[in-house]
Design a protein around this motif. Sequence first.
Motif, PDB file in Angstrom:
ATOM      1  N   THR A   1       0.831  -1.209   0.000  1.00  0.00           N
ATOM      2  CA  THR A   1       0.000   0.000   0.000  1.00  0.00           C
ATOM      3  C   THR A   1       0.864   1.257   0.000  1.00  0.00           C
ATOM      4  OG1 THR A   1      -0.199  -0.023   2.416  1.00  0.00           O
ATOM      5  CG2 THR A   1      -1.935  -1.130   1.150  1.00  0.00           C
ATOM      6  N   GLN A   2       2.010   1.209   0.674  1.00  0.00           N
ATOM      7  CA  GLN A   2       2.922   2.355   0.705  1.00  0.00           C
ATOM      8  C   GLN A   2       3.999   2.252  -0.368  1.00  0.00           C
ATOM      9  OE1 GLN A   2       4.642   3.001   4.553  1.00  0.00           O
ATOM     10  NE2 GLN A   2       2.692   2.992   5.596  1.00  0.00           N
ATOM     11  N   HIS A   3       4.041   1.120  -1.080  1.00  0.00           N
ATOM     12  CA  HIS A   3       5.063   0.852  -2.093  1.00  0.00           C
ATOM     13  C   HIS A   3       6.459   1.084  -1.497  1.00  0.00           C
ATOM     14  CE1 HIS A   3       6.146  -0.143  -6.160  1.00  0.00           C
ATOM     15  NE2 HIS A   3       6.986   0.884  -6.198  1.00  0.00           N
ATOM     16  N   SER A   4       6.686   0.425  -0.335  1.00  0.00           N
ATOM     17  CA  SER A   4       7.955   0.613   0.355  1.00  0.00           C
ATOM     18  C   SER A   4       8.297  -0.594   1.215  1.00  0.00           C
ATOM     19  CB  SER A   4       7.886   1.864   1.235  1.00  0.00           C
ATOM     20  OG  SER A   4       6.879   1.703   2.215  1.00  0.00           O
ATOM     21  N   LEU A   5       9.549  -0.614   1.678  1.00  0.00           N
ATOM     22  CA  LEU A   5       9.980  -1.569   2.686  1.00  0.00           C
ATOM     23  C   LEU A   5       9.777  -0.908   4.039  1.00  0.00           C
ATOM     24  CD1 LEU A   5      13.409  -2.912   1.321  1.00  0.00           C
ATOM     25  CD2 LEU A   5      11.275  -4.175   1.533  1.00  0.00           C
ATOM     26  N   VAL A   6       9.182  -1.617   4.966  1.00  0.00           N
ATOM     27  CA  VAL A   6       8.964  -1.090   6.310  1.00  0.00           C
ATOM     28  C   VAL A   6       9.550  -2.068   7.319  1.00  0.00           C
ATOM     29  CG1 VAL A   6       6.908   0.220   5.691  1.00  0.00           C
ATOM     30  CG2 VAL A   6       6.663  -2.118   6.475  1.00  0.00           C
TER      31      VAL A   6
END
Length: 123
Positions: free
Chosen positions: A50-55
């Motif tokens: 959803t954030q198009h990221s690594l968290v």
Amino acid sequence: MAVLGDRELAGLLSSIAEAPDFPAATSHLLAQLTQITAAQRAVMLKIDATQHSLVIVGAAGLESSPSFTISLGDLSSPLVISALSLMPVCGQTDPGPNALKGMTPWLAVPMTQPLERGSLEVM
């Protein structure tokens, strides 16, 4: 560094599968990985579609729990390259985010990430 035999690996996977929730499984896996590899610190990241990221979803051996995200569009990040290609990557310099400063040498070990139940998004 210790080496896991079939029985030990089966026990590790079983204990992770029996964890009551994702944070408990993450914590247990990171604790076991740091023990097996004699690593001082470990961080687990996951792809957040959803954030198009690594968290960050877990950490072991750090004074405080870091909080950061890395855009999946940042193809200069070795952590993004490792996560997207499912290839291990190692380095002798800082892996990127300031929260990981001084974490050298390092090794990124990617794992497949199953789709969440009910999710229609495919990466």
